[in-house]
Design a protein around this motif. Structure first.
Motif, PDB file in Angstrom:
ATOM      1  N   LEU A  82      -9.537  -7.379  -0.711  1.00 21.41           N
ATOM      2  CA  LEU A  82      -9.123  -8.451  -1.481  1.00 21.41           C
ATOM      3  C   LEU A  82     -10.168  -8.534  -2.743  1.00 21.41           C
ATOM      4  CD1 LEU A  82      -8.681 -11.100   1.416  1.00 21.41           C
ATOM      5  CD2 LEU A  82      -7.013  -9.843   0.185  1.00 21.41           C
ATOM      6  N   HIS A  83     -11.329  -7.971  -2.739  1.00 21.11           N
ATOM      7  CA  HIS A  83     -12.363  -7.748  -3.866  1.00 21.11           C
ATOM      8  C   HIS A  83     -11.793  -7.055  -4.725  1.00 21.11           C
ATOM      9  CE1 HIS A  83     -15.954  -7.729  -5.881  1.00 21.11           C
ATOM     10  NE2 HIS A  83     -15.954  -6.225  -5.910  1.00 21.11           N
ATOM     11  N   MET A  84     -11.356  -6.075  -4.322  1.00 17.43           N
ATOM     12  CA  MET A  84     -10.643  -4.906  -5.214  1.00 17.43           C
ATOM     13  C   MET A  84      -9.432  -5.133  -6.083  1.00 17.43           C
ATOM     14  SD  MET A  84      -9.748  -0.869  -4.619  1.00 17.43           S
ATOM     15  CE  MET A  84      -9.535   0.248  -5.614  1.00 17.43           C
ATOM     16  N   LEU A  85      -8.493  -6.158  -5.366  1.00 20.01           N
ATOM     17  CA  LEU A  85      -7.181  -6.712  -5.991  1.00 20.01           C
ATOM     18  C   LEU A  85      -7.575  -7.785  -6.761  1.00 20.01           C
ATOM     19  CD1 LEU A  85      -5.009  -6.800  -2.831  1.00 20.01           C
ATOM     20  CD2 LEU A  85      -5.299  -4.970  -4.525  1.00 20.01           C
ATOM     21  N   GLN A  86      -8.482  -8.509  -6.631  1.00 22.81           N
ATOM     22  CA  GLN A  86      -9.173  -9.431  -7.461  1.00 22.81           C
ATOM     23  C   GLN A  86      -9.567  -8.931  -8.687  1.00 22.81           C
ATOM     24  OE1 GLN A  86      -8.974 -12.855  -7.654  1.00 22.81           O
ATOM     25  NE2 GLN A  86      -8.321 -13.249  -5.487  1.00 22.81           N
ATOM     26  N   LYS A  87     -10.121  -7.812  -8.696  1.00 23.68           N
ATOM     27  CA  LYS A  87     -10.649  -7.201 -10.103  1.00 23.68           C
ATOM     28  C   LYS A  87      -9.664  -6.684 -10.720  1.00 23.68           C
ATOM     29  CE  LYS A  87     -14.493  -4.819  -9.664  1.00 23.68           C
ATOM     30  NZ  LYS A  87     -15.562  -3.886  -9.605  1.00 23.68           N
ATOM     31  N   ILE A  88      -8.559  -5.985 -10.074  1.00 22.47           N
ATOM     32  CA  ILE A  88      -7.449  -5.699 -11.025  1.00 22.47           C
ATOM     33  C   ILE A  88      -6.450  -6.491 -11.255  1.00 22.47           C
ATOM     34  CG2 ILE A  88      -8.043  -3.200 -10.071  1.00 22.47           C
ATOM     35  CD1 ILE A  88      -5.404  -3.299  -8.128  1.00 22.47           C
ATOM     36  N   LYS A  89      -6.478  -7.541 -10.593  1.00 22.66           N
ATOM     37  CA  LYS A  89      -5.411  -8.731 -10.793  1.00 22.66           C
ATOM     38  C   LYS A  89      -3.945  -8.225 -10.462  1.00 22.66           C
ATOM     39  CE  LYS A  89      -8.579 -11.687 -11.989  1.00 22.66           C
ATOM     40  NZ  LYS A  89      -8.823 -12.751 -11.199  1.00 22.66           N
ATOM     41  N   ASP A  90      -3.208  -7.411 -11.237  1.00 21.59           N
ATOM     42  CA  ASP A  90      -1.907  -7.118 -11.121  1.00 21.59           C
ATOM     43  C   ASP A  90      -1.852  -6.366  -9.977  1.00 21.59           C
ATOM     44  OD1 ASP A  90      -0.848  -8.827 -13.283  1.00 21.59           O
ATOM     45  OD2 ASP A  90      -1.658  -6.902 -14.765  1.00 21.59           O
ATOM     46  N   VAL A  91      -0.984  -6.504  -8.835  1.00 23.57           N
ATOM     47  CA  VAL A  91      -0.920  -5.925  -7.739  1.00 23.57           C
ATOM     48  C   VAL A  91       0.593  -5.375  -7.649  1.00 23.57           C
ATOM     49  CG1 VAL A  91      -1.052  -5.932  -5.232  1.00 23.57           C
ATOM     50  CG2 VAL A  91      -2.465  -7.468  -6.695  1.00 23.57           C
ATOM     51  N   GLU A  92       0.515  -4.024  -7.459  1.00 25.56           N
ATOM     52  CA  GLU A  92       1.575  -3.494  -7.121  1.00 25.56           C
ATOM     53  C   GLU A  92       2.541  -3.949  -5.922  1.00 25.56           C
ATOM     54  OE1 GLU A  92       1.444   0.836  -6.463  1.00 25.56           O
ATOM     55  OE2 GLU A  92       0.623   1.474  -8.364  1.00 25.56           O
ATOM     56  N   ASN A  93       3.954  -4.024  -5.887  1.00 24.72           N
ATOM     57  CA  ASN A  93       4.661  -4.544  -4.984  1.00 24.72           C
ATOM     58  C   ASN A  93       4.336  -4.032  -3.580  1.00 24.72           C
ATOM     59  OD1 ASN A  93       5.783  -6.448  -6.633  1.00 24.72           O
ATOM     60  ND2 ASN A  93       7.704  -5.097  -6.909  1.00 24.72           N
ATOM     61  N   ILE A  94       4.274  -2.771  -3.412  1.00 25.88           N
ATOM     62  CA  ILE A  94       4.099  -2.170  -1.951  1.00 25.88           C
ATOM     63  C   ILE A  94       2.775  -2.375  -1.616  1.00 25.88           C
ATOM     64  CG2 ILE A  94       4.136   0.130  -0.761  1.00 25.88           C
ATOM     65  CD1 ILE A  94       6.005   1.293  -2.792  1.00 25.88           C
ATOM     66  N   THR A  95       1.920  -2.397  -2.513  1.00 24.13           N
ATOM     67  CA  THR A  95       0.395  -2.831  -1.653  1.00 24.13           C
ATOM     68  C   THR A  95       0.412  -4.219  -1.588  1.00 24.13           C
ATOM     69  OG1 THR A  95      -0.580  -1.345  -3.565  1.00 24.13           O
ATOM     70  CG2 THR A  95      -1.995  -2.847  -2.730  1.00 24.13           C
ATOM     71  N   THR A 122      -4.683   5.144  10.831  1.00 27.11           N
ATOM     72  CA  THR A 122      -5.715   5.017   9.913  1.00 27.11           C
ATOM     73  C   THR A 122      -6.445   6.378   9.494  1.00 27.11           C
ATOM     74  OG1 THR A 122      -6.247   2.959  11.211  1.00 27.11           O
ATOM     75  CG2 THR A 122      -7.899   3.605   9.742  1.00 27.11           C
ATOM     76  N   VAL A 123      -6.432   7.279  10.418  1.00 27.49           N
ATOM     77  CA  VAL A 123      -7.316   8.496   9.913  1.00 27.49           C
ATOM     78  C   VAL A 123      -6.273   9.151   9.094  1.00 27.49           C
ATOM     79  CG1 VAL A 123      -7.644  10.844  10.957  1.00 27.49           C
ATOM     80  CG2 VAL A 123      -8.404   8.750  12.249  1.00 27.49           C
ATOM     81  N   LEU A 131       1.748   1.247   3.815  1.00 31.33           N
ATOM     82  CA  LEU A 131       0.664   1.713   3.071  1.00 31.33           C
ATOM     83  C   LEU A 131       0.907   3.412   2.977  1.00 31.33           C
ATOM     84  CD1 LEU A 131      -1.908   1.450   1.727  1.00 31.33           C
ATOM     85  CD2 LEU A 131      -3.311   1.396   3.766  1.00 31.33           C
ATOM     86  N   ILE A 132       1.094   3.969   3.899  1.00 30.93           N
ATOM     87  CA  ILE A 132       1.605   5.364   3.879  1.00 30.93           C
ATOM     88  C   ILE A 132       2.643   5.808   3.052  1.00 30.93           C
ATOM     89  CG2 ILE A 132       2.079   7.701   5.286  1.00 30.93           C
ATOM     90  CD1 ILE A 132       0.793   6.267   7.446  1.00 30.93           C
ATOM     91  N   LEU A 133       3.743   5.005   2.907  1.00 38.21           N
ATOM     92  CA  LEU A 133       4.881   4.954   2.226  1.00 38.21           C
ATOM     93  C   LEU A 133       4.359   4.858   0.629  1.00 38.21           C
ATOM     94  CD1 LEU A 133       7.948   5.205   1.509  1.00 38.21           C
ATOM     95  CD2 LEU A 133       7.898   2.671   1.883  1.00 38.21           C
ATOM     96  N   LYS A 134       3.462   3.728   0.282  1.00 33.73           N
ATOM     97  CA  LYS A 134       3.303   3.409  -1.003  1.00 33.73           C
ATOM     98  C   LYS A 134       2.300   4.745  -1.504  1.00 33.73           C
ATOM     99  CE  LYS A 134      -0.655   2.077  -3.655  1.00 33.73           C
ATOM    100  NZ  LYS A 134      -0.252   2.715  -4.782  1.00 33.73           N
ATOM    101  N   ILE A 135       1.354   5.235  -0.795  1.00 36.05           N
ATOM    102  CA  ILE A 135       0.723   6.519  -1.070  1.00 36.05           C
ATOM    103  C   ILE A 135       1.590   7.662  -1.692  1.00 36.05           C
ATOM    104  CG2 ILE A 135      -1.022   8.068  -0.716  1.00 36.05           C
ATOM    105  CD1 ILE A 135      -2.369   5.824   1.212  1.00 36.05           C
ATOM    106  N   ARG A 136       2.653   8.031  -0.796  1.00 33.09           N
ATOM    107  CA  ARG A 136       3.367   9.067  -0.610  1.00 33.09           C
ATOM    108  C   ARG A 136       4.300   8.985  -1.839  1.00 33.09           C
ATOM    109  NH1 ARG A 136       3.070  12.826   3.746  1.00 33.09           N
ATOM    110  NH2 ARG A 136       4.389  14.032   2.373  1.00 33.09           N
ATOM    111  N   LYS A 137       4.802   7.809  -1.919  1.00 29.00           N
ATOM    112  CA  LYS A 137       6.143   7.420  -2.955  1.00 29.00           C
ATOM    113  C   LYS A 137       5.572   7.591  -4.251  1.00 29.00           C
ATOM    114  CE  LYS A 137       9.883   4.268  -4.050  1.00 29.00           C
ATOM    115  NZ  LYS A 137      10.562   3.044  -3.712  1.00 29.00           N
TER     116      LYS A 137
END
Length: 216
Positions: free
Chosen positions: A139-152, A72-73, A20-26
């Motif tokens: 999961l609720h958020m991902l259902q709304k956007i449908k297409d999910v990035e590979n890292i996510t 997490t912080v 997750l940290i990698l996804k945000i930074r990258k």
């Protein structure tokens, strides 16, 4: 007792933070990520690890607890305060009413299924149920956007697999000692069920080598 499945689960959990940290930074954004889920995870760790400075179990135990809390912080800091990452946080899609359903629901479940009614033990049971429900806003958020990035998808996938290995570790422990903690076991089963639909599409995307889409 050495339980290899517990260690595998611990490091998969830690891996999910790193992904997750990698996804945000990258990507320099936090699109598709739920701050509310991260907030709940922080509450889980703070309640569960309240004993952190009360007594010492092992270097490994203390290190993992500190890593879970600090990771997490740091993720929350990136998502809510650190520019440019925080500018991409999609609060409109991250709208699951977590105070009403997650915190309250976990409290009800903790009162129904717990190890003991002593405050410390009841707090531990609450953290188990809170963690079981924590992924719902994501999961609720991902259902709304449908297409999910590979890292996510890799992040959520790692969380789902780590929880599966915790269940395996409890079964392994039961086979050796005959001891079972129903709060942990039932909480883990509920959490795995919540991940089931996501993991189905995640496995399909891995096999096809294509981007992941939910509900198609």
């Amino acid at each position: 007792m050495f339980n290899p499945f517990r260690y595998i689960a611990d490091f998969l959990h830690l891996l999910s933070f790193l992904i997750l940290i990698l996804k945000i930074r990258k990507t320099r954004n936090c699109l598709g990520l739920s701050y509310r889920t991260q907030e709940i995870y922080l509450a889980v760790f703070c309640v569960r690890y309240i004993d952190l400075f009360m007594y010492f179990v092992s270097v490994y135990n203390t290190s993992m607890k500190l890593l879970y809390i600090s990771s997490t912080v740091f993720i929350i800091y990136l998502m809510k305060f650190k520019k440019p990452y925080c500018l991409s946080y999609d609060s409109a899609s991250d709208d699951f009413p977590h105070y009403k359903f997650i915190y309250t629901g976990a409290a009800v479940l903790a009162l129904l299924v717990h190890t003991d009614l002593a405050p410390f033990e009841l707090g531990w049971s609450y953290s188990i149920w809170l963690e079981a429900l924590a992924i719902i806003p994501q999961l609720h958020m991902l259902q709304k956007i449908k297409d999910v990035e590979n890292i996510t998808s890799n992040y959520v996938g790692a969380l789902g697999v780590y929880r599966f290995f915790y269940i395996v570790s409890w079964i392994y422990k039961y086979s050796l000692t005959g001891d079972v903690c129903w709060t942990s076991l039932l909480g883990g089963i509920v959490q795995t069920i919540l991940y089931a639909d996501f993991l189905y599409y995640y496995i399909i995307s891995l096999k096809s080598g294509k981007g992941m889409s939910l509900g198609v």
